[in-house]
Design a protein around this motif. Structure first.
Motif, PDB file in Angstrom:
ATOM      1  N   TYR A  58       0.695  -1.132   0.032  1.00  0.00           N
ATOM      2  CA  TYR A  58      -0.157   0.031  -0.237  1.00  0.00           C
ATOM      3  C   TYR A  58       0.827   1.159  -0.050  1.00  0.00           C
ATOM      4  O   TYR A  58       1.943   1.215   0.648  1.00  0.00           O
ATOM      5  CB  TYR A  58      -0.755  -0.132   1.314  1.00  0.00           C
ATOM      6  CG  TYR A  58      -1.949   1.033   1.302  1.00  0.00           C
ATOM      7  CD1 TYR A  58      -1.519   2.313   1.959  1.00  0.00           C
ATOM      8  CD2 TYR A  58      -3.259   1.132   0.706  1.00  0.00           C
ATOM      9  CE1 TYR A  58      -2.276   3.285   2.119  1.00  0.00           C
ATOM     10  CE2 TYR A  58      -3.918   2.293   0.821  1.00  0.00           C
ATOM     11  CZ  TYR A  58      -3.701   3.408   1.608  1.00  0.00           C
ATOM     12  OH  TYR A  58      -4.451   4.332   1.666  1.00  0.00           O
ATOM     13  N   PRO A  59       0.616   2.206  -0.692  1.00  0.00           N
ATOM     14  CA  PRO A  59      -0.662   2.420  -1.553  1.00  0.00           C
ATOM     15  C   PRO A  59      -0.388   1.966  -3.235  1.00  0.00           C
ATOM     16  O   PRO A  59      -0.641   2.460  -3.965  1.00  0.00           O
ATOM     17  CB  PRO A  59      -0.651   3.889  -1.673  1.00  0.00           C
ATOM     18  CG  PRO A  59       0.396   4.362  -1.536  1.00  0.00           C
ATOM     19  CD  PRO A  59       1.378   3.443  -0.313  1.00  0.00           C
ATOM     20  N   TYR A  60       0.864   1.089  -3.435  1.00  0.00           N
ATOM     21  CA  TYR A  60       0.776   0.282  -4.695  1.00  0.00           C
ATOM     22  C   TYR A  60       1.362   1.209  -5.918  1.00  0.00           C
ATOM     23  O   TYR A  60       1.283   0.870  -7.081  1.00  0.00           O
ATOM     24  CB  TYR A  60      -0.505  -0.246  -5.075  1.00  0.00           C
ATOM     25  CG  TYR A  60      -0.983  -1.203  -3.896  1.00  0.00           C
ATOM     26  CD1 TYR A  60      -2.232  -0.908  -3.359  1.00  0.00           C
ATOM     27  CD2 TYR A  60      -0.399  -2.281  -3.566  1.00  0.00           C
ATOM     28  CE1 TYR A  60      -2.741  -1.462  -2.085  1.00  0.00           C
ATOM     29  CE2 TYR A  60      -1.012  -3.276  -2.610  1.00  0.00           C
ATOM     30  CZ  TYR A  60      -1.998  -2.748  -1.868  1.00  0.00           C
ATOM     31  OH  TYR A  60      -2.461  -3.501  -0.709  1.00  0.00           O
ATOM     32  N   THR A  61       2.045   2.486  -5.244  1.00  0.00           N
ATOM     33  CA  THR A  61       2.585   3.343  -6.262  1.00  0.00           C
ATOM     34  C   THR A  61       3.287   2.569  -7.080  1.00  0.00           C
ATOM     35  O   THR A  61       3.393   2.950  -8.583  1.00  0.00           O
ATOM     36  CB  THR A  61       3.091   4.507  -5.808  1.00  0.00           C
ATOM     37  OG1 THR A  61       2.484   5.074  -4.706  1.00  0.00           O
ATOM     38  CG2 THR A  61       3.486   5.828  -6.644  1.00  0.00           C
ATOM     39  N   ARG A  62       4.209   1.828  -6.688  1.00  0.00           N
ATOM     40  CA  ARG A  62       5.193   1.265  -7.517  1.00  0.00           C
ATOM     41  C   ARG A  62       5.052  -0.062  -8.053  1.00  0.00           C
ATOM     42  O   ARG A  62       5.615  -0.660  -8.699  1.00  0.00           O
ATOM     43  CB  ARG A  62       6.610   0.859  -6.589  1.00  0.00           C
ATOM     44  CG  ARG A  62       7.039   2.285  -5.819  1.00  0.00           C
ATOM     45  CD  ARG A  62       8.487   2.037  -5.232  1.00  0.00           C
ATOM     46  NE  ARG A  62       9.347   1.897  -6.431  1.00  0.00           N
ATOM     47  CZ  ARG A  62      10.437   1.703  -6.285  1.00  0.00           C
ATOM     48  NH1 ARG A  62      11.295   1.359  -5.065  1.00  0.00           N
ATOM     49  NH2 ARG A  62      11.291   1.359  -7.421  1.00  0.00           N
ATOM     50  N   PHE A 291       0.069   6.581 -14.475  1.00  0.00           N
ATOM     51  CA  PHE A 291       0.017   5.351 -14.141  1.00  0.00           C
ATOM     52  C   PHE A 291       0.352   5.011 -12.698  1.00  0.00           C
ATOM     53  O   PHE A 291      -0.458   4.437 -11.845  1.00  0.00           O
ATOM     54  CB  PHE A 291       0.682   4.079 -14.948  1.00  0.00           C
ATOM     55  CG  PHE A 291       0.562   4.188 -16.543  1.00  0.00           C
ATOM     56  CD1 PHE A 291       1.754   4.230 -17.207  1.00  0.00           C
ATOM     57  CD2 PHE A 291      -0.665   4.041 -16.869  1.00  0.00           C
ATOM     58  CE1 PHE A 291       1.211   4.131 -18.861  1.00  0.00           C
ATOM     59  CE2 PHE A 291      -1.386   4.083 -18.263  1.00  0.00           C
ATOM     60  CZ  PHE A 291      -0.140   4.020 -19.234  1.00  0.00           C
ATOM     61  N   ARG A 292       1.418   5.540 -12.226  1.00  0.00           N
ATOM     62  CA  ARG A 292       1.826   5.472 -10.806  1.00  0.00           C
ATOM     63  C   ARG A 292       0.794   6.035  -9.840  1.00  0.00           C
ATOM     64  O   ARG A 292       0.422   5.576  -9.015  1.00  0.00           O
ATOM     65  CB  ARG A 292       3.042   5.871 -10.719  1.00  0.00           C
ATOM     66  CG  ARG A 292       4.159   4.842 -11.486  1.00  0.00           C
ATOM     67  CD  ARG A 292       5.464   5.406 -11.394  1.00  0.00           C
ATOM     68  NE  ARG A 292       6.379   5.180 -10.273  1.00  0.00           N
ATOM     69  CZ  ARG A 292       6.798   5.974  -9.285  1.00  0.00           C
ATOM     70  NH1 ARG A 292       6.289   7.195  -9.177  1.00  0.00           N
ATOM     71  NH2 ARG A 292       7.442   5.269  -8.398  1.00  0.00           N
ATOM     72  N   ALA A 293       0.216   7.364 -10.418  1.00  0.00           N
ATOM     73  CA  ALA A 293      -0.642   8.270  -9.497  1.00  0.00           C
ATOM     74  C   ALA A 293      -2.097   7.298  -9.685  1.00  0.00           C
ATOM     75  O   ALA A 293      -2.702   7.543  -8.330  1.00  0.00           O
ATOM     76  CB  ALA A 293      -0.853   9.344 -10.173  1.00  0.00           C
ATOM     77  N   ALA A 347       4.914  -0.552 -19.998  1.00  0.00           N
ATOM     78  CA  ALA A 347       5.588  -1.610 -19.241  1.00  0.00           C
ATOM     79  C   ALA A 347       6.193  -0.748 -18.023  1.00  0.00           C
ATOM     80  O   ALA A 347       6.102  -1.670 -17.000  1.00  0.00           O
ATOM     81  CB  ALA A 347       6.434  -2.436 -20.132  1.00  0.00           C
ATOM     82  N   LEU A 348       7.034   0.300 -18.273  1.00  0.00           N
ATOM     83  CA  LEU A 348       7.426   0.958 -17.118  1.00  0.00           C
ATOM     84  C   LEU A 348       6.420   1.599 -16.243  1.00  0.00           C
ATOM     85  O   LEU A 348       6.812   1.789 -15.137  1.00  0.00           O
ATOM     86  CB  LEU A 348       8.392   1.982 -17.816  1.00  0.00           C
ATOM     87  CG  LEU A 348       9.585   1.418 -18.458  1.00  0.00           C
ATOM     88  CD1 LEU A 348      10.231   2.652 -19.217  1.00  0.00           C
ATOM     89  CD2 LEU A 348      10.456   0.934 -17.533  1.00  0.00           C
ATOM     90  N   GLY A 349       5.280   1.615 -16.675  1.00  0.00           N
ATOM     91  CA  GLY A 349       4.356   1.924 -15.673  1.00  0.00           C
ATOM     92  C   GLY A 349       3.666   1.021 -15.021  1.00  0.00           C
ATOM     93  O   GLY A 349       2.728   1.123 -14.474  1.00  0.00           O
TER      94      GLY A 349
END
Lengths: 556, 168, 344
Positions: A58-62, A291-293, A347-349
């Protein structure tokens, strides 16, 4: 002398930190692909670098999973669908042969709008932008010879989604596959239709009722099925900015959550099977930040605002499609480069599934060769570039972290506005925003701004307003023969002759009755109706009798 | 802010365009107003992509024209009816879904059947090899997806001028 | 500018009277352009006009007027009437262009993808197709004030009834346009402070019927109450006792499909009231006067402009600039000049 064997900074995670220990535990428990996780030169690499929170935390940004692509590459899901069901069936089989792992279906315009091939509105459009489906018979042809328990199918349809899902279930069951074993997604995101794609049939509220009925139905009977793919792709294609795509999509997601909860489903029962669908456009780092946000925002809101406790409810899992709107008709081969870069951003996202556009799609539906190149592009990214070896490899880069924060900040401003519009309910805010033209207006403004920039040469589009040498001439384009429409009309007539009209009539009446009763789930009567070979349009009309239609206000 | 007012309050300036300043009609008791080109914009068939159409609406508005925006899901009948009532100088169609070979000629035919000479301008996704077919079918101009704002506005003006020249 | 072959105004008028919609469209264009052509239309139409019920509908943007008008038109057509709608929208002050998008929501369900039948009237009633024309304000001072009444008179002369003028906004232009109708309808919606805005613009004084649209929304009853209060407080109350008419407040909701027949009934009631009290003629007189005033003002405005750019005018302005004369004395001189020249 400084010891050159000791690096000045350790980029690897701190093995002593609790968060990394937790991460390692989760990672070790995951099943990994049997490939070396090394660079091309043989240098072994760690599954993740830098600071927490780590993927799967959490919060899974990565990233949503600890082991990300080390366990499973993103699904290489290629969109297909054109002509008759038989044509598409052949294309499906070719995709499976070529190593694609999921089937994705495009439907023709009449089908998307809930019209039969013999409707006056369908003239010239049958089988052109996708496959024509009028009755269960077409669905049977579409999946003929394919074991539905062994594939994951994504169906891109919205207004008539309930009927198409019912047809899919009917095909499976007629072939001995239980509905509970079916895996896949149906787009079924009606909010974005009012905001961007305009493939709506009924007004917003009854349409959302259909969506919640499908959520209730799949929650109870199809645990492997994703009933809604909350989509930003089309919002972006309509001209929104990246932040608007992010904000409107997640807001729609929150709205569905509120609607389903109001319909009596516990948030943790269904939220885990909601998935998302984003665009991957050309500004590389903006997309990755977006994507990360998305992951971070979804996790926080689901947990803090909607009280979800099951981890799966907090995961923003998404499919990505490279931006169709970025493809140029001029020098179409350049699109191969664009798509490759957009795929790389996906892919990087950390996308879970990816569709890469074919280079000739600016002009017409893709040729088989172009579709193959698009798939190979993904395969090159996955197998040759090494980016799949490390989760969120750009995490920690100052620009990327800043971009992620910026995307989130802009999205939060939109949520605040919708919350206000809706007096504390995002669902009501979305309804209000549809009604007063907020979404459509914002998108039109962004689209216009972009167009002006391109027109004035302030924004370069290679081959279009710069580097235009080589922009003459066109390659092969796919032509849908006029025969398709004739064949489909024949098929439809045939099916209508063979069926039991009384049974059809009774089934349709039952659908209308169910529509009139807000607490009755529409799925079972729709399932009954498809089994009688009632047509798509007949079933649509049976609901329209109760729900009415929708004419949008022109917001330019 | 809602409805058309949002677009009409835009402060973009592409330079005002007067379709010929009206000669001062001193003897007349009704003052003259500058004429404006009136263009009907629409999409035929079921296709829901209206991004391009909306952009063209703004382009033509910025070029000083009056856009009668019909938008999505129009039929040749509804477009002809609007063109008639609005005394449109041109009809602009946006095409995306490979239906152009059926729909564009149908539009031209419907206009002629109604006894009008309104030029039909087609924009959007039309493969190069189909352009001549459309022109042969009576479409006035076909604009590609990369046409600039100036090109779009000029294409409309040219189509109107050409239609008037052949009518007189 | 339009260099297309110009049929004469009398020819077009004759065709239009015979029902040729193309001719009607072209006449309306001539009316908008103004000039001698518009004068000619005015003369011809005058003889045949005078029977149509002229209804003005206005309200803030977002009030759902177009949809409401669409519903009204559907019902009118089903009842065998022959409505015309003039939808007025603002032009861009900078470019002079405009985007006119109201008509799609006014056309009712005739062309939607749905195959549901349109509103049914009595079998055997002749159903006329409504005529809808979009008109942009074009930004010329006074232009709209003359194009609209002339277009309305033309519709009237061609046998359309009722003639509905739909404008957006609550500004002075709208007050003038709507105030010149037989029946002025003002549309408000919940949650937008419409009632207050309407009051400020002076619309309360010209409104004959109020519609609270989107009445399914929260706050609808508050709007009704606000309007009632304002009607009570304003001087309208004094008039109400005198005239015997208080504008009704009709609740309508497109979502729920209610209210449009009530609006029609209220509008019809108002017409009946006007006729039975002889006030309809008063409205006509007021309309004629307003139009004549506007034309006179236009004509004088042009004279003034000409005068100021004439050698005499330019010389006098230079004197003011140099400080040799005051603006007021120059005005005195020019006014005398103006009045003298009009006498000759």
């Amino acid at each position: 002398m400084t010891d050159r064997n000791q690096p000045a900074h350790s980029w690897e995670p701190d093995p002593e930190s609790d968060s990394y220990r937790r991460y390692r535990e989760a990672y070790e428990a995951a099943k990994l692909r049997d490939v070396p996780f090394e660079t091309m030169s043989g240098v072994p690499v760690a599954p993740v670098y830098g600071d927490p929170p780590y993927p799967g935390e959490y919060p899974y940004t990565r990233g949503v999973y600890p082991s990300m692509y080390r366990s499973r590459l993103w699904t290489m899901r290629m969109f297909a669908g054109f002509g008759t069901a038989e044509d598409t069936n052949a294309r499906f089989k070719a995709i499976l042969r070529n190593g694609g792992t999921g089937l994705s279906t495009a439907f023709d315009m009449p089908t998307l709008m809930g019209r039969d091939s013999n409707s006056p509105w369908s003239l010239g459009e049958v089988g052109r932008a996708g496959v024509a489906v009028d009755t269960l018979a077409d669905m049977e042809d579409l999946f003929s010879g394919i074991d539905l328990s062994g594939v994951s199918t994504s169906m891109t349809i919205n207004g008539p989604a309930a009927i198409i899902l019912a047809m899919y279930v009917a095909v499976a069951e007629k072939n001995g596959v239980a509905r509970a074993d079916l895996a896949g997604t149906i787009q079924n995101d009606i909010f974005k239709e009012y905001q961007a794609q305009k493939e709506y049939i009924y007004p917003p509220r009854p349409s959302v009722r259909i969506v919640t009925d499908m959520i209730r139905f799949t929650t109870a009977e199809m645990p492997r099925w994703h009933p809604v793919s909350i989509s930003g792709y089309h919002i972006r294609e309509a001209g929104s900015t990246a932040a608007q795509e992010l904000a409107f999509t997640l807001a729609n997601g929150f709205a569905y959550v509120e609607a389903a909860v109001a319909a009596g489903v516990d948030v943790d029962e269904f939220a885990g099977r909601l998935s998302f669908f984003f665009n991957s456009h050309s500004d590389f780092f903006e997309e990755i930040g977006k994507f990360r946000a998305a992951r971070r925002i979804w996790a926080r809101w689901m947990s803090e605002r909607y009280g979800a406790t099951n981890e799966r409810s907090l995961l923003c899992r998404f499919h990505t499609q490279t931006a169709g709107v970025s493809l140029t008709a001029q020098q179409p081969e350049n699109n191969i480069a664009r798509v490759a870069i957009q795929a790389l951003a996906g892919a990087l996202g950390g996308t879970q599934s990816l569709h890469t556009d074919s280079f000739d799609e600016a002009l017409a539906l893709p040729t088989e060769k172009a579709a193959r190149i698009a798939l190979r592009t993904q395969q090159i990214v996955a197998h040759e570039t090494g980016v799949a070896n490390v989760a969120d490899p750009l995490g920690g880069a100052p620009y990327v972290e800043w971009m992620t924060d910026e995307m989130e900040r802009q999205a939060e401003a939109v949520f605040a506005h919708l919350d206000e519009l809706g007096n504390g309910s995002i669902l009501e805010g979305v309804y209000a925003g549809i009604e007063n033209g907020y979404f459509v207006g914002e998108i039109a403004d962004s689209a216009y701004r972009f167009e002006r920039e391109v027109n004035e040469g302030r924004r370069i589009i290679v081959g279009v307003n710069a580097f235009t040498d080589g922009s003459e001439g066109e390659g092969d384009i796919l032509r849908i023969s006029a025969e398709t429409e004739e064949m489909q009309l024949k098929r439809l007539t045939e099916v209508k002759q063979r069926r039991d009209d009384d049974a059809v009539g009774r089934a349709l009446a039952a659908v209308t009755a169910a529509a009139a009763s807000p607490t009755t789930n529409l799925m079972p009567p729709i399932l009954e109706a498809v089994h009688t070979y009632a047509t798509l349009e007949e079933i649509v009309m049976a609901m329209e009798a109760e729900f009415g239609t929708y004419v949008e206000k022109a917001i330019i | 802010m809602g409805e058309i007012e949002r677009a009409n309050s835009e402060t973009e300036s592409a330079g005002p365009e007067r379709v010929g300043d009206a000669p001062a009609d001193d003897a007349a008791l009704t003052p003259t107003q500058d004429a404006r080109l009136r263009v009907v914009l629409a999409k035929l068939g079921l296709d829901g992509h209206d991004r391009g159409l909306k952009v063209v609406a703004r382009i033509l508005r910025d070029a000083g024209m009056e856009v009668i925006y019909l938008g999505l899901r129009q039929t040749t009948d509804s477009i002809v009816a609007a063109a008639e009532q609005e005394d449109a100088d041109a009809i602009g169609l946006s095409m995306h879904n490979a239906g152009h070979l059926t729909l564009a000629p149908a539009m031209v035919a419907a206009v002629a059947e109604a006894g009008m000479t309104t030029p039909v301008v087609v924009g959007g996704i039309v493969p190069e090899e189909d352009v001549q077919t459309l022109l042969d079918a009576g479409v006035a101009t076909v604009l590609g997806p990369g046409a600039s704002a100036t090109e779009v506005a000029q294409a409309v003006r040219d189509a109107v001028a050409a239609a008037e020249a052949s009518a007189s | 500018m339009t260099t297309r072959t110009k049929p004469s105004i009398p020819d077009l008028y004759r065709d239009a009277r015979a029902g040729n919609r193309l001719a009607i469209g072209r006449l309306l264009t001539r009316v908008e352009r103004g000039g001698a052509d518009a004068d000619a239309v005015s003369e011809l139409a005058h003889a045949d006009a005078g029977s149509a019920h002229i209804v003005g509908i206005t309200g803030a943007p977002g009030a759902g007027k177009s949809t409401l008008v669409g519903e009204l038109v559907s019902h009118l057509v089903a009842d065998g009437r022959r409505p015309a709608v003039l939808a007025v929208d603002p032009s861009s002050p900078l470019t002079g262009g405009a985007i006119l998008g109201d008509r799609i929501r006014m056309e009712g369900s005739q062309d939607s993808v749905s195959t549901r039948p349109a509103v049914d009237g009595d079998a055997g009633t002749v159903r006329h197709k409504p005529f809808i024309r979009s008109m942009a304000t074009r930004g010329h001072s006074g232009g709209l004030a003359l194009a609209v009444p002339l277009a309305v008179r033309l519709f009237d002369a061609l046998g359309f009834d009722p003639v509905i003028i739909e404008t957006v906004g609550v500004g002075q232009v709208e007050v003038d346009v709507v105030g010149a109708a037989d029946t002025a309808v003002v549309v408000a919606t919940p949650g937008m402070g419409d009632a207050v805005q309407a009051n400020k613009a002076g619309l309360l004084e010209v409104a004959d019927v109020f519609v609270v649209n989107k009445a399914d929304r929260p706050g609808a009853n508050d709007v009704r109450r606000d309007l009632e209060l304002m009607l009570d407080l304003s001087k309208v109350t004094g008039q109400e006792a005198e005239i015997g008419y208080r504008p009704p407040i009709v609740m309508a909701s497109a979502l729920e499909g209610t209210g449009s027949t009530d609006v029609l009934a209220a509008v019809a009631d108002h017409l009946a009231f006007l006729e039975s009290t002889g006030r309809r003629d008063e409205r006509r007189r007021h309309r004629a006067r307003t139009e004549i005033e506007a034309r006179l003002a236009q004509a004088l405005h042009r004279r003034v402009a000409d005068l100021l750019s004439s050698p005499t005018g330019v010389a006098l302005l230079k004197q003011v600039e140099a400080g040799d004369q005051s603006p007021t004395s120059v005005t005195r001189t020019l006014l005398d000049e103006l009045l003298a020249s009009t006498e000759s």
